[in-house]
Structure formats: structure tokens, C-alpha cells
Design a protein around this motif. Structure first.
Motif, PDB file in Angstrom:
ATOM      1  N   GLY A  64      37.119  14.471 -16.326  1.00  0.00           N
ATOM      2  CA  GLY A  64      38.455  14.216 -16.857  1.00  0.00           C
ATOM      3  C   GLY A  64      39.541  14.286 -15.801  1.00  0.00           C
ATOM      4  N   LEU A  65      39.200  13.905 -14.581  1.00  0.00           N
ATOM      5  CA  LEU A  65      40.155  13.925 -13.479  1.00  0.00           C
ATOM      6  C   LEU A  65      40.426  12.508 -12.996  1.00  0.00           C
ATOM      7  N   SER A  66      41.460  12.359 -12.187  1.00  0.00           N
ATOM      8  CA  SER A  66      41.689  11.072 -11.539  1.00  0.00           C
ATOM      9  C   SER A  66      40.825  10.992 -10.282  1.00  0.00           C
ATOM     10  N   GLN A  67      40.572   9.761  -9.820  1.00  0.00           N
ATOM     11  CA  GLN A  67      39.786   9.617  -8.595  1.00  0.00           C
ATOM     12  C   GLN A  67      40.493  10.243  -7.393  1.00  0.00           C
ATOM     13  N   PRO A  68      41.821  10.099  -7.268  1.00  0.00           N
ATOM     14  CA  PRO A  68      42.493  10.781  -6.154  1.00  0.00           C
ATOM     15  C   PRO A  68      42.329  12.297  -6.202  1.00  0.00           C
ATOM     16  N   ALA A  69      42.293  12.869  -7.412  1.00  0.00           N
ATOM     17  CA  ALA A  69      42.113  14.319  -7.536  1.00  0.00           C
ATOM     18  C   ALA A  69      40.738  14.739  -7.032  1.00  0.00           C
ATOM     19  N   VAL A  70      39.718  13.941  -7.351  1.00  0.00           N
ATOM     20  CA  VAL A  70      38.370  14.238  -6.866  1.00  0.00           C
ATOM     21  C   VAL A  70      38.310  14.096  -5.353  1.00  0.00           C
ATOM     22  N   SER A  71      38.908  13.037  -4.823  1.00  0.00           N
ATOM     23  CA  SER A  71      38.929  12.833  -3.374  1.00  0.00           C
ATOM     24  C   SER A  71      39.660  13.973  -2.668  1.00  0.00           C
ATOM     25  N   ASN A  72      40.740  14.443  -3.265  1.00  0.00           N
ATOM     26  CA  ASN A  72      41.483  15.561  -2.693  1.00  0.00           C
ATOM     27  C   ASN A  72      40.644  16.841  -2.700  1.00  0.00           C
ATOM     28  N   ALA A  73      39.909  17.067  -3.788  1.00  0.00           N
ATOM     29  CA  ALA A  73      39.043  18.246  -3.865  1.00  0.00           C
ATOM     30  C   ALA A  73      37.961  18.179  -2.786  1.00  0.00           C
ATOM     31  N   LEU A  74      37.414  16.985  -2.567  1.00  0.00           N
ATOM     32  CA  LEU A  74      36.405  16.828  -1.533  1.00  0.00           C
ATOM     33  C   LEU A  74      37.002  17.089  -0.141  1.00  0.00           C
ATOM     34  N   ARG A  75      38.215  16.613   0.085  1.00  0.00           N
ATOM     35  CA  ARG A  75      38.875  16.858   1.372  1.00  0.00           C
ATOM     36  C   ARG A  75      39.068  18.356   1.612  1.00  0.00           C
ATOM     37  N   ARG A  76      39.487  19.087   0.576  1.00  0.00           N
ATOM     38  CA  ARG A  76      39.685  20.525   0.709  1.00  0.00           C
ATOM     39  C   ARG A  76      38.367  21.245   1.007  1.00  0.00           C
ATOM     40  N   LEU A  77      37.303  20.794   0.338  1.00  0.00           N
ATOM     41  CA  LEU A  77      35.993  21.401   0.589  1.00  0.00           C
ATOM     42  C   LEU A  77      35.543  21.147   2.024  1.00  0.00           C
ATOM     43  N   ARG A  78      35.760  19.926   2.500  1.00  0.00           N
ATOM     44  CA  ARG A  78      35.377  19.606   3.874  1.00  0.00           C
ATOM     45  C   ARG A  78      36.102  20.507   4.865  1.00  0.00           C
ATOM     46  N   ASP A  79      37.394  20.747   4.613  1.00  0.00           N
ATOM     47  CA  ASP A  79      38.169  21.608   5.499  1.00  0.00           C
ATOM     48  C   ASP A  79      37.671  23.050   5.446  1.00  0.00           C
ATOM     49  N   LEU A  80      37.380  23.522   4.230  1.00  0.00           N
ATOM     50  CA  LEU A  80      36.940  24.909   4.066  1.00  0.00           C
ATOM     51  C   LEU A  80      35.565  25.154   4.694  1.00  0.00           C
ATOM     52  N   LEU A  81      34.656  24.195   4.521  1.00  0.00           N
ATOM     53  CA  LEU A  81      33.273  24.376   4.952  1.00  0.00           C
ATOM     54  C   LEU A  81      32.984  23.760   6.309  1.00  0.00           C
ATOM     55  N   ASP A  82      33.968  23.050   6.859  1.00  0.00           N
ATOM     56  CA  ASP A  82      33.819  22.445   8.180  1.00  0.00           C
ATOM     57  C   ASP A  82      32.591  21.536   8.254  1.00  0.00           C
ATOM     58  N   ASP A  83      32.457  20.678   7.236  1.00  0.00           N
ATOM     59  CA  ASP A  83      31.346  19.725   7.186  1.00  0.00           C
ATOM     60  C   ASP A  83      31.797  18.527   6.367  1.00  0.00           C
ATOM     61  N   GLU A  84      31.262  17.355   6.687  1.00  0.00           N
ATOM     62  CA  GLU A  84      31.632  16.158   5.931  1.00  0.00           C
ATOM     63  C   GLU A  84      31.131  16.211   4.487  1.00  0.00           C
ATOM     64  N   LEU A  85      30.021  16.898   4.244  1.00  0.00           N
ATOM     65  CA  LEU A  85      29.426  17.120   2.918  1.00  0.00           C
ATOM     66  C   LEU A  85      28.861  15.851   2.292  1.00  0.00           C
TER      67      LEU A  85
END
Length: 310
Positions: free
Chosen positions: A31-52
Motif C-alpha cells: 500500500g505504498l507508492s513506488q517512490p516510497a519503496v525506492s526511498n526505503a531501499l536507498r535508506r537501507l543501502r546507506d545503512l547496510l553499505d551494500d547495493e542489496l
């Protein structure tokens, strides 16, 4: 990294991306927008230091580090979901929940008439959706919560799932009432079985293939005149021919009356089939799921069968 450093919602997005592989599907399911999902992925990449996840023509492919994280994260989320649902109430009389069941065509013939009648009386707002057990993604669909319960003889689900045996059944020879072998009560012997013309049912993804394996071990070759991929048309075929089918006993009981068929026992030592209900651990304590499993056991269990844990 400390647990306080990460937003739990980011892990939910991560888990769905592992399962679905596409940002659009994850956005729709959460139930999210695609930009919201992309933003969540960007935050995870920054936190975990991996492209994922790496973009490919077929979707988002997880990196080796993401694959390493996938199962521990999934288990943690399922455990948390289960803990939060422990005290959730379920009232079948007022519920409008839809349960997804995986079963074979034999299961649909045997289980659904009884289940739908029980729902009409006890839970008129509850609905069922059926999917085939032969689906290659069944394990993943049950783990992801897309399938609630599987019913049948399902060796591919024996490991890693809760299960409760409902009943055991033997295999019998089924034929039209006017068939030359239909008269009498004595079991058909190996000679009679060999000489008959047979219809063979290949039911992929189930335990019914054990019949062919057992006949091969016994050195009994059938005269197979027809091979079909399922049991749906078996009643009509047997009712209008002199073919014989080797089928589970309870299916024979369902088909005998409507199609004027007769079931005969066999002297051949074929293995019995154990029919069970199976479910994933994350639904084990779900109140609605417990009610559904109890309903199935009440109507189809021969005894209060023990539940085997994964």
C-alpha cells in the motif's frame, strides 16, 4: 549496527523485495507508492553499505549480502507477526476472511463440498480460494502467507511445515457397475489386474505417484489405454468404458454414486496414502487459522491426530 539504528518498516520492504523482485509489486502489496519503496531501499543501502538489489531485465536481483540476510530477516518478521497476533480474536460467525487452500483435484472433489456446507452454517462470511498443490512456488507462497493451508499427500512439504495427519486410505480399483470384474466381493488378484484395460492418472506434485512405483517394484505391468493429468473427468470416463482406474479409496466413495461405479479391493500390496493438513509456522498461533484447522480436523480427521512441528 544497533537495532535502534534501523526502521522496522525498512526490513518489511526488504523482505517483500526478496519475495517479489519488483518495486511495483512491493508498492502494491504494502500500500505504498513506488517512490516510497525506492526511498526505503536507498535508506537501507546507506545503512547496510551494500547495493542489496541490482536492476536486471527480469526484476531486482538480490546481491550475495542480501541473500545472506533474507532468511534471518524473514524469520524475525514472521516471529514478530506471530507474537502480535497471539491474542487476536476470530469470530467465524462474523468474519469475512478469505483463506487460500492448496489441494489437488482429488482434494477439491473430496474436501470442498463438505467444507462449503460447514462454512454456510458456521461462517457464512468466510470465503475460500483454491490453488493447485503442483505449483512450483507452493513452499514460498506458504512461507509468504499467500497460501494458508495445504491438504493432501504432499511429500514436498514434509520438511519445515507443521502438519496433522487426517486419515489413511488404501488404493482400490474403480470401474463401472457393469464391468466384467465388478461382480463379487473378493479382491482383484494380480492376474485380473494385469488383464484389465487401465486409465492411468498422473497427478504431479502429490504422493499418488507411489502407485506406479509400487507396481514397478512388484513387476506388475498395466495395459494402459488412457493417461490423463488429473482426476476431474475420471467418473465420466469410467462410467462409459471398460477401463479400470487405481484410485484413493475416499475418492472412489465420492465418485461411485453419481457415476454408477464400483470399487474393488486389490490383493496387490500397494502403499496406503496418508492425507494431512500442512501449514507454515508463522500461522501456527493465528486465531483464524486455528479455527480453520479445527474445522478441517473435525470433518475429516479419523481421530484427534497429533500435530507434528517443523
Amino acid at each position: 549496527m544497533k537495532l535502534t539504528d534501523i526502521d522496522l518498516n525498512l526490513l518489511v520492504v526488504f523482505d517483500r523485495l526478496v519475495q517479489d523482485g519488483r518495486v511495483s509489486r512491493v508498492a502494491e502489496s504494502l500500500g505504498l507508492s513506488q517512490p516510497a519503496v525506492s526511498n526505503a531501499l536507498r535508506r537501507l543501502r546507506d545503512l547496510l553499505d551494500d547495493e542489496l538489489f541490482l536492476r536486471t531485465p527480469s526484476g531486482m536481483a538480490p546481491t550475495p549480502y542480501a541473500l545472506q540476510l533474507a532468511e534471518p530477516v524473514a524469520q524475525a518478521l514472521r516471529g514478530l507477526q506471530g507474537a502480535l497476533n497471539v491474542r487476536a480474536s476470530f469470530d467465524p460467525a462474523t468474519s469475512e476472511r478469505c483463506f487460500t487452500l492448496a489441494m489437488t483435484d482429488v482434494g477439491e472433489i473430496y474436501f470442498l463440498p463438505v467444507l462449503m456446507d460447514a462454512l454456510a452454517r458456521e461462517a457464512p462470511g468466510v470465503t475460500l480460494r483454491c490453488v493447485p498443490v503442483a505449483d512450483a512456488a507452493l513452499r514460498e507462497d506458504m512461507a509468504a502467507g499467500r497460501v494458508d493451508l495445504a491438504l493432501g499427500s504432499l511429500p514436498q512439504l514434509q520438511a519445515g511445515f507443521f502438519q496433522q495427519a487426517l486419515f489413511r486410505q488404501r488404493y482400490v480399483a474403480l470401474m463401472r457397475a457393469g464391468h466384467p470384474l465388478a461382480a463379487g466381493d473378493a479382491p482383484l488378484n494380480a492376474t485380473q489386474y494385469r488383464q484389465a484395460a487401465h486409465v492411468r492418472v498422473v497427478s504431479a506434485g502429490t504422493g499418488h505417484g507411489q502407485v506406479d512405483e509400487a507396481l514397478q517394484r512388484l513387476g506388475v505391468a498395466r495395459q494402459v489405454q488412457l493417461t490423463v493429468p488429473h482426476y476431474v473427468a475420471l467418473g465420466q470416463v469410467l462410467g462409459s468404458t471398460d477401463l479400470v482406474a487405481t484410485v484413493p479409496e475416499r475418492l472412489a466413495e465420492r465418485l461411485a454414486g453419481p457415476h454408477a461405479l464400483v470399487a474393488r479391493p486389490l490383493t496387490l500390496r500397494l502403499p496406503a496414502s496418508t492425507i494431512a493438513q500442512l501449514w507454515h509456522a508463522h500461522l501456527h498461533r493465528d486465531a483464524g487459522h486455528q479455527w480453520l484447522r479445527g474445522l478441517v480436523a473435525q470433518h475429516f480427521g479419523t481421530a484427534a491426530g497429533a500435530v507434528d512441528s517443523p
